[in-house]
Structure formats: structure tokens, C-alpha cells
Design an enzyme around this catalytic site. Structure first.
Site, PDB file in Angstrom:
ATOM      1  CD  GLU A   1      -0.882   0.883   3.593  1.00 37.10           C
ATOM      2  OE1 GLU A   1      -1.290   2.011   3.267  1.00 37.10           O
ATOM      3  OE2 GLU A   1      -0.989   0.426   4.747  1.00 37.10           O
TER       4      GLU A   1
ATOM      5  CB  VAL B   1      -5.615  -1.670   4.235  1.00 34.06           C
ATOM      6  CG1 VAL B   1      -6.046  -3.131   4.176  1.00 34.06           C
ATOM      7  CG2 VAL B   1      -4.291  -1.531   4.984  1.00 34.06           C
TER       8      VAL B   1
ATOM      9  CE  LYS C   1       0.992   2.651  14.443  1.00 35.43           C
ATOM     10  NZ  LYS C   1       1.266   3.662  13.433  1.00 35.43           N
TER      11      LYS C   1
HETATM   12  N1  PSU Z   1      -2.334   2.212  10.566  1.00 31.88           N
HETATM   13  C1  PSU Z   1      -0.997   2.395  10.650  1.00 31.88           C
HETATM   14  N2  PSU Z   1      -0.351   3.001   9.616  1.00 31.88           N
HETATM   15  C2  PSU Z   1      -1.002   3.400   8.483  1.00 31.88           C
HETATM   16  C3  PSU Z   1      -2.424   3.186   8.401  1.00 31.88           C
HETATM   17  C4  PSU Z   1      -3.043   2.588   9.456  1.00 31.88           C
HETATM   18  O1  PSU Z   1      -0.399   2.048  11.640  1.00 31.88           O
HETATM   19  O2  PSU Z   1      -0.379   3.958   7.562  1.00 31.88           O
HETATM   20  C5  PSU Z   1      -3.153   3.587   7.155  1.00 31.88           C
HETATM   21  C6  PSU Z   1      -3.425   2.375   6.255  1.00 31.88           C
HETATM   22  O3  PSU Z   1      -3.274   2.783   4.907  1.00 31.88           O
HETATM   23  C7  PSU Z   1      -4.875   2.058   6.539  1.00 31.88           C
HETATM   24  C8  PSU Z   1      -5.433   3.444   6.767  1.00 31.88           C
HETATM   25  O4  PSU Z   1      -5.536   1.397   5.490  1.00 31.88           O
HETATM   26  O5  PSU Z   1      -4.428   4.121   7.506  1.00 31.88           O
HETATM   27  C9  PSU Z   1      -6.742   3.405   7.527  1.00 31.88           C
HETATM   28  O6  PSU Z   1      -7.327   4.668   7.544  1.00 31.88           O
HETATM   29  P1  PSU Z   1      -8.830   4.823   8.090  1.00 31.88           P
HETATM   30  O7  PSU Z   1      -8.769   4.467   9.549  1.00 31.88           O
HETATM   31  O8  PSU Z   1      -9.186   6.254   7.872  1.00 31.88           O
HETATM   32  O9  PSU Z   1      -9.663   3.875   7.284  1.00 31.88           O
END
Ligand code: PSU
Ligand code: MN
Length: 308
Positions: free
Chosen positions: A28, A110, A163
Site C-alpha cells: 500500500e 489497505v 495499533k
Molecule cells: N495504521 C498504521 N499506519 C497506516 C495506516 C493505518 O499504523 O499507515 C493507514 C493504512 O493505509 C490504513 C489506513 O488502510 O491508515 C486506515 O485509515 P482509516 O482508519 O481512515 O480507514
């Protein structure tokens, strides 16, 4: 008809590997544009591609480049994406059509990377952490589109768990509801990104790449649809002390609430603040775990390509 005949631009190396049924791992790029600061974002992106190659697979970093869905980036494109971080859009499922229509540039989450990997015929995808159900989601409704994508799109995602900016227990419940298998790779509990363990037990532990490949084959035979999560703990020598991580995350979550951060800004805000509060140690840990996930994904992709 508009100018867009076929939305994918697959790099020659990736196309050749897929045509010859050789292993390919999708990667990604929101982690590059919104997950890590420069210059570590570019160093990490390069190290992850090298890790995939070291296991005999071809890396396919996915991004939106000037209105084109790119599967496999040139060295110059990777650098431009890392350096243009401020101007790059965070592209998840909802953003894909808008950013493509406008000829924009962005890093795929993702969810978006899974969509593109499936279109290209790539079964394995390595990342750092999944999006999930946020703390406070019962009132904020903040649930990452990554989870819904895992429910519908057939790609296996190797990650270091989630996380603890997220609610780990609710994230597992959501995946269970949607029938998404979460298998621990050499672990019985869900890893929490910087930390190898969390209190959340997983239903299945798998210890070899070959065993994961066999599960993927069976899923395919059953045509179950949807994806699978392989949760791979950070290598012990790079893991962080839980107290350090928890304190930073609690503070970042509190700040996001006070600042009224909402929607797609929430995760990048939290990632940035946790990075600022924990410094170099968390960046090094982040790089190490993504590289490790890339190696494991490449090993699984290689097993999957074996004629059995
Ligand atoms: N968690 C991490 N690092 C990241 C992301 C999540 O520790 O870079 C990124 C990934 O690309 C994940 C996105 O798909 O954040 C999720 O964002 P949201 O919670 O807005 O869907
Ligand atoms: Mn969200």
C-alpha cells in the site's frame, strides 16, 4: 466514452510475474503519504520492496499517479509520492473514483489497495497495521473501510495486527461478524503493532507460510469471497515497551477528540501524533515490522505459486 479505457497500469515486471504465475506481493502507499514522515517514508518503502525481492517475489506498490491506478511504481514515482506527501490524497474505496476522475495523485489505503490487487490478480498484500474500529466508535461510528473491504474482497493481508489507537476487541468482533479469518502467524494472540502481544486471543495460530497458502487454496476452492488477515507480530528485537506506546496513544486520542478531528483525517492525525510523541524508536519499529510482514507475505505468495 471518456479517455479512461482501462483504469490499471501494471508495471512490466509485475505483469510478467503474474503471467508466469510467479509470486507477487502488493504494497500500500497511504503508509508512505500519510503514515510516516519524510525521509523515513521513502526509506521504508524501498526497504519493503527489497524485502519482497529478497524472498524471490516481485513487489507491486499500488498508488494513484496523475489519475492512473498504478500497480508497481518506478523509483522516480516512489520518490515523488514520498516527497509530495503533503499534496497527496489519502485514497480509500470512496475516494478512488473521485481522485481518478480528477487526475489526482494519492496513496492507497489497505481497502483501496485490496481492490486494486484483486483487479490485477494479486493474492497477497503486506502492510503495517490495518484500519479498524476506533476507540469511541459506539458514538463516533468511526470504523475503517478496511474492515468492510476485508469482508468483500478476496486478498490476504499480512499485517502486525492493529495499533492500539483502535479498539482491538471491537475490531476482532467486526471481522468475526463479517466472516473474515484472522490467523496468528506464530502467535495465539492479536499483536498490537509496536507490541507483540495484546490480551485478545485469536481462534487460529499458523506457523508456516505453506500452511497459510493451504488455507488460501481452500478458501478459493470454496469460493467464499472476502479476504483474510494474517497477524504477524513485530520481531522481538524491535518491539517497544507497552507503557511508552500506551501513554502516547492515550494522549493522541485525547488530542484528536479535543481538536474535533473527524472522518478520514482521524487516522493520519493519530499516526502523526503518536510518531511525534514517541520519536525515532517508533519509526524504527514501524519500518522493521513492515519489512518483516513483506518477507512473510512473499514467502506465502511463493508457497501459493508452488504446483501442489
Ligand atoms: N495504521 C498504521 N499506519 C497506516 C495506516 C493505518 O499504523 O499507515 C493507514 C493504512 O493505509 C490504513 C489506513 O488502510 O491508515 C486506515 O485509515 P482509516 O482508519 O481512515 O480507514
Ligand atoms: Mn475512520
Amino acid at each position: 466514452m471518456g479517455p479512461m479505457q482501462h483504469p490499471l497500469r501494471v508495471a512490466d515486471e509485475v505483469r510478467a510475474a503474474l503471467a508466469e504465475a510467479r509470486p507477487v506481493v502488493a504494497l500500500e502507499s497511504t503508509i508512505i503519504t500519510h503514515g510516516m514522515p519524510p525521509p523515513v517514508n521513502l526509506e521504508t518503502a524501498r526497504a519493503v520492496e527489497a524485502a519482497v525481492r529478497s524472498e524471490g517475489a516481485v513487489p507491486a506498490t499500488v498508488a494513484v499517479v496523475d489519475g492512473v491506478l498504478a500497480v508497481g511504481l518506478s523509483a522516480a514515482e516512489l520518490r515523488a509520492l514520498a516527497e509530495s506527501a503533503a499534496g497527496a490524497v489519502k485514497v480509500s474505496r470512496a475516494d478512488l473514483p473521485v481522485v481518478l476522475a480528477r487526475g489526482g495523485t494519492g496513496g492507497t489505503t489497505v481497502a483501496a489497495t485490496m481492490i486494486v490487487a484483486r483487479m490485477a490478480g494479486i493474492d497477497l498484500f503486506a502492510t503495517g497495521g490495518l484500519g479498524g474500529v476506533h476507540r469511541g466508535a459506539p458514538s463516533s461510528f468511526d470504523i475503517s473501510a478496511d474492515l468492510q473491504e476485508l469482508a468483500r474482497t478476496d486478498v490476504t493481508v499480512v499485517c502486525a495486527g492493529v495499533k492500539s489507537i483502535l479498539d482491538l476487541g471491537l475490531t476482532l468482533e467486526y471481522l468475526e461478524t463479517h466472516g473474515v479469518p484472522v490467523v496468528g502467524f506464530g502467535t495465539e494472540v492479536l499483536p498490537a503493532f509496536y507490541v507483540r502481544e495484546s490480551p485478545h486471543r485469536l481462534s487460529y495460530r499458523v506457523d508456516t507460510a505453506a500452511a497459510v497458502a493451504e488455507i488460501i487454496r481452500v478458501r478459493r476452492r470454496l469460493a467464499l469471497g472476502g479476504g483474510m488477515v494474517v497477524a504477524n507480530p513485530i520481531p522481538a528485537e524491535h518491539a517497544m515497551a507497552p507503557e511508552v506506546v500506551d501513554a502516547a496513544i492515550d494522549r493522541a486520542v485525547d488530542e484528536a477528540g479535543r481538536a474535533g478531528i473527524a472522518g478520514k483525517e482521524v487516522t493520519p492525525f493519530l499516526l502523526r501524533r503518536v510518531g511525534e510523541l514517541t520519536g525515532r524508536s517508533s519509526l524504527d519499529a514501524n519500518t522493521a515490522l513492515v519489512v518483516h510482514n513483506a518477507r512473510v507475505a512473499a514467502a506465502i505468495a511463493s508457497e501459493l505459486c508452488r504446483v501442489s
